[in-house]
Design an enzyme around this catalytic site. Structure first.
Site, mmCIF file in Angstrom:
data_model
loop_
_atom_site.group_PDB
_atom_site.id
_atom_site.type_symbol
_atom_site.label_atom_id
_atom_site.label_comp_id
_atom_site.label_asym_id
_atom_site.label_seq_id
_atom_site.Cartn_x
_atom_site.Cartn_y
_atom_site.Cartn_z
ATOM 1 N N SER A 68 47.755 20.641 46.654
ATOM 2 C CA SER A 68 46.964 21.445 47.576
ATOM 3 C C SER A 68 46.836 20.735 48.917
ATOM 4 C CB SER A 68 45.572 21.635 46.972
ATOM 5 O OG SER A 68 44.690 22.184 47.920
ATOM 6 N N TYR B 190 37.708 17.765 43.370
ATOM 7 C CA TYR B 190 38.904 18.584 43.112
ATOM 8 C C TYR B 190 40.108 17.995 43.835
ATOM 9 C CZ TYR B 190 42.256 22.379 43.845
ATOM 10 O OH TYR B 190 43.411 23.118 43.936
ATOM 11 N N LYS C 226 43.818 16.159 42.515
ATOM 12 C CA LYS C 226 45.181 16.532 42.939
ATOM 13 C C LYS C 226 45.922 15.295 43.445
ATOM 14 C CE LYS C 226 45.258 20.813 41.924
ATOM 15 N NZ LYS C 226 46.193 21.352 40.938
HETATM 16 P P1 NAD Z 1 43.882 30.103 38.201
HETATM 17 O O1 NAD Z 1 42.582 29.567 37.742
HETATM 18 O O2 NAD Z 1 44.013 31.566 38.403
HETATM 19 O O3 NAD Z 1 45.047 29.613 37.219
HETATM 20 C C1 NAD Z 1 44.988 28.419 36.499
HETATM 21 C C2 NAD Z 1 45.304 28.737 35.048
HETATM 22 O O4 NAD Z 1 45.271 27.538 34.279
HETATM 23 C C3 NAD Z 1 44.282 29.711 34.428
HETATM 24 O O5 NAD Z 1 44.961 30.757 33.785
HETATM 25 C C4 NAD Z 1 43.510 28.841 33.431
HETATM 26 O O6 NAD Z 1 43.093 29.592 32.306
HETATM 27 C C5 NAD Z 1 44.547 27.796 33.080
HETATM 28 N N1 NAD Z 1 43.992 26.507 32.656
HETATM 29 C C6 NAD Z 1 42.992 25.785 33.224
HETATM 30 N N2 NAD Z 1 42.782 24.654 32.543
HETATM 31 C C7 NAD Z 1 43.669 24.644 31.525
HETATM 32 C C8 NAD Z 1 43.938 23.749 30.453
HETATM 33 N N3 NAD Z 1 43.238 22.619 30.305
HETATM 34 N N4 NAD Z 1 44.923 24.056 29.579
HETATM 35 C C9 NAD Z 1 45.627 25.206 29.707
HETATM 36 N N5 NAD Z 1 45.409 26.098 30.684
HETATM 37 C C10 NAD Z 1 44.444 25.825 31.577
HETATM 38 O O7 NAD Z 1 44.254 29.325 39.564
HETATM 39 P P2 NAD Z 1 45.460 29.558 40.569
HETATM 40 O O8 NAD Z 1 44.876 29.989 41.862
HETATM 41 O O9 NAD Z 1 46.528 30.378 39.947
HETATM 42 O O10 NAD Z 1 45.937 28.060 40.758
HETATM 43 C C11 NAD Z 1 47.040 27.517 40.057
HETATM 44 C C12 NAD Z 1 47.221 26.062 40.457
HETATM 45 O O11 NAD Z 1 47.412 25.976 41.861
HETATM 46 C C13 NAD Z 1 46.005 25.184 40.133
HETATM 47 O O12 NAD Z 1 46.473 23.938 39.689
HETATM 48 C C14 NAD Z 1 45.306 25.056 41.463
HETATM 49 O O13 NAD Z 1 44.574 23.861 41.558
HETATM 50 C C15 NAD Z 1 46.501 25.046 42.423
HETATM 51 N N6 NAD Z 1 46.128 25.487 43.773
HETATM 52 C C16 NAD Z 1 45.540 26.704 43.935
HETATM 53 C C17 NAD Z 1 45.145 27.107 45.209
HETATM 54 C C18 NAD Z 1 44.474 28.434 45.426
HETATM 55 O O14 NAD Z 1 43.852 28.611 46.466
HETATM 56 N N7 NAD Z 1 44.560 29.396 44.516
HETATM 57 C C19 NAD Z 1 45.394 26.279 46.323
HETATM 58 C C20 NAD Z 1 46.025 25.048 46.109
HETATM 59 C C21 NAD Z 1 46.394 24.665 44.817
HETATM 60 C C1 UD1 Z 2 38.840 26.159 49.979
HETATM 61 C C2 UD1 Z 2 38.507 24.778 49.477
HETATM 62 C C3 UD1 Z 2 39.799 23.971 49.399
HETATM 63 C C4 UD1 Z 2 40.792 24.671 48.494
HETATM 64 C C5 UD1 Z 2 41.039 26.082 49.017
HETATM 65 C C6 UD1 Z 2 41.897 26.850 48.039
HETATM 66 C C7 UD1 Z 2 36.196 24.313 50.170
HETATM 67 C C8 UD1 Z 2 35.322 23.493 51.067
HETATM 68 N N1 UD1 Z 2 37.539 24.149 50.361
HETATM 69 O O1 UD1 Z 2 39.440 25.993 51.248
HETATM 70 O O2 UD1 Z 2 39.540 22.674 48.899
HETATM 71 O O3 UD1 Z 2 42.019 23.972 48.465
HETATM 72 O O4 UD1 Z 2 39.787 26.777 49.126
HETATM 73 O O5 UD1 Z 2 42.347 28.027 48.602
HETATM 74 O O6 UD1 Z 2 35.733 25.050 49.318
HETATM 75 N N2 UD1 Z 2 34.611 31.605 54.565
HETATM 76 C C9 UD1 Z 2 33.535 32.381 54.983
HETATM 77 N N3 UD1 Z 2 32.821 33.050 54.035
HETATM 78 C C10 UD1 Z 2 33.114 32.995 52.693
HETATM 79 C C11 UD1 Z 2 34.217 32.201 52.286
HETATM 80 C C12 UD1 Z 2 34.926 31.515 53.256
HETATM 81 O O7 UD1 Z 2 33.233 32.468 56.174
HETATM 82 O O8 UD1 Z 2 32.408 33.616 51.880
HETATM 83 C C13 UD1 Z 2 35.420 30.905 55.598
HETATM 84 C C14 UD1 Z 2 35.458 29.399 55.421
HETATM 85 O O9 UD1 Z 2 34.425 28.771 56.149
HETATM 86 C C15 UD1 Z 2 36.866 29.078 55.986
HETATM 87 C C16 UD1 Z 2 37.697 30.329 55.645
HETATM 88 O O10 UD1 Z 2 36.739 31.364 55.438
HETATM 89 O O11 UD1 Z 2 36.819 28.961 57.398
HETATM 90 C C17 UD1 Z 2 38.548 30.163 54.384
HETATM 91 O O12 UD1 Z 2 37.726 29.732 53.307
HETATM 92 P P1 UD1 Z 2 38.297 29.593 51.800
HETATM 93 O O13 UD1 Z 2 39.025 30.824 51.437
HETATM 94 O O14 UD1 Z 2 37.159 29.169 50.935
HETATM 95 O O15 UD1 Z 2 39.391 28.439 51.914
HETATM 96 P P2 UD1 Z 2 39.260 26.936 52.452
HETATM 97 O O16 UD1 Z 2 37.941 26.663 53.049
HETATM 98 O O17 UD1 Z 2 40.449 26.674 53.308
#
Ligand code: NAD
Ligand code: UD1
Length: 342
Positions: free
Chosen positions: A125, A149, A153
């Protein structure tokens, strides 16, 4: 075609990954403990692709279950999405984040070593960068996560770097995602957050559909053109296509590699609200409130390394991201498991 293990494959990004893999002709094995997802997402994946996948309801920390999976299938590569991702929860329950994310990744890598499988793509991330002053963010920026978190990572990235250094057979891709949003164009799969969404786009979308009265905009006093925070939103389909390119890249390049997956363009909170209103035809009520602790003013990627090395570039803009989220949200107003879902 190959057989690929997708950990966390029932989740938001993982389910979109499964669609892309099945459509490319791969065999897909999903491992997920369903702690943050529903098996209905996998049924939807099968409907979209008209293909079937192999699902194991298993925890990635369960060594015996992992051994069985590695013994059952001839796995070529592993895409590792399983883990916990809520920043606030990681502050109140850090042990659970270290256990699921760090210990989970270690158990997975041990099972891979035992089975002689050495191709791995890890969901990292942009949060590993912490709060850099300069933009755009390149992969060579210093890391410094500011919450548990993000620490998990970075710990996994460091562990995988050491493991790759220990044996030249390893081919590992660390992909640092910016802000994944959007949904599959079918409206059949999308982001299904439990409880109150932490992230902007799922929150906007729940306001538009009438589940929540208004959005709190976390301040308009940032040093940005309209005062609200700027982020690099990337369509989840573009994101999973980046993983397909990373798999191809690993076939040509052993060792460990890190790439940003972002668009290189940032949008403000108010711009996202307007784009969502245009896509949905609904008004999104909002109120400006205090800053959220730990939020940066601006964050966007330099995606040039991914373009140069992976031959990948994001294609979809925010209009398409919002249209696809709206299609999914109107299809499943209360998420997969709610009584009113189709
Ligand atoms: P998500 O929660 O929708 O998917 C994660 C999946 O992993 C879920 O289905 C959950 O049930 C499963 N899981 C969690 N712990 C587990 C375990 N111990 N054993 C087996 N399964 C398990 O999240 P996502 O948004 O699809 O994210 C996927 C990956 O990408 C994660 O590692 C997350 O940290 C990373 N990531 C997500 C974002 C984002 O904004 N969505 C951003 C950066 C990185
Ligand atoms: C958040 C996480 C980041 C994670 C990412 C995953 C925090 C501090 N950071 O990032 O670690 O990797 O999600 O996608 O939680 N906002 C509002 N109102 C809301 C929600 C968000 O104004 O209800 C604003 C936030 O201040 C920001 C933007 O929208 O400026 C995006 O927010 P968000 O979607 O939560 O993502 P990140 O802050 O980038």
């Amino acid at each position: 075609m190959s057989t690929i293990l997708v950990t966390g494959g029932a989740g938001y990004i993982g389910s979109h990954m499964c669609v892309e893999l099945l459509q490319a002709g791969h065999e897909v094995v999903v491992l997920d403990n369903l702690s943050n997802s529903s098996a209905r997402s996998l049924e939807a994946v099968e409907r979209i692709t008209q293909r079937s996948l192999h699902f194991h309801e298993v925890d990635v920390r369960d060594t015996d279950a992992l051994r069985k999976i590695f013994a059952t299938y001839e796995l070529e590569s592993v895409l590792h999405f399983a883990g916990l991702k809520a920043v606030g929860e990681s502050v109140s329950e850090p042990a659970s984040y270290y256990d699921n994310n760090v210990v989970g990744s270690l158990r997975l890598v041990e099972a891979m070593m035992e089975a002689g499988v050495h191709n791995l793509v890890f969901s990292s991330s942009a949060t590993v960068y912490g709060m850099p002053e300069e933009m755009p963010i390149t992969e060579s920026f210093q890391t410094g996560p500011i919450n548990p978190y993000g620490q998990t990572k970075l710990h996994v990235e460091q562990m995988l770097t050491d493991i790759a250094g220990s044996n030249p057979d390893w081919r590992i891709s660390l992909l640092r995602y910016f802000n994944p949003v959007g949904a599959h164009a079918s409206g059949e799969i999308g982001e299904n957050p439990n409880g109150i969404p932490n992230n902007l786009v799922p929150f906007i979308s729940q306001v538009a559909v009438g589940r929540r009265p208004h959005l709190n905009v976390f301040s308009d006093d940032y040093p940005t053109p309209d005062g609200t925070g700027i982020r690099d939103y990337i369509h989840v389909v573009d994101l999973v296509r980046g993983h397909m390119k990373a798999l191809e890249f690993l076939r040509r390049n052993p060792g460990i590699h890190v790439h940003n997956l972002g668009t290189g363009r940032g949008y403000s909170v108010l711009e996202m609200i307007r784009a969502f209103e245009a896509a949905s035809g609904r008004q999104v009520e909002y109120r400006v409130v205090e800053r959220r602790p730990g939020d940066a003013a601006v964050s966007y990627a330099d995606p040039a390394k991914a373009e140069r090395e992976l031959g990948w570039k994001a294609e979809f803009g925010i209009e398409r991201m919002c249209e696809d989220v709206w299609r999914w949200q109107s299809h499943y107003p209360n998420g997969f498991d709610a009584a009113d879902s189709p």
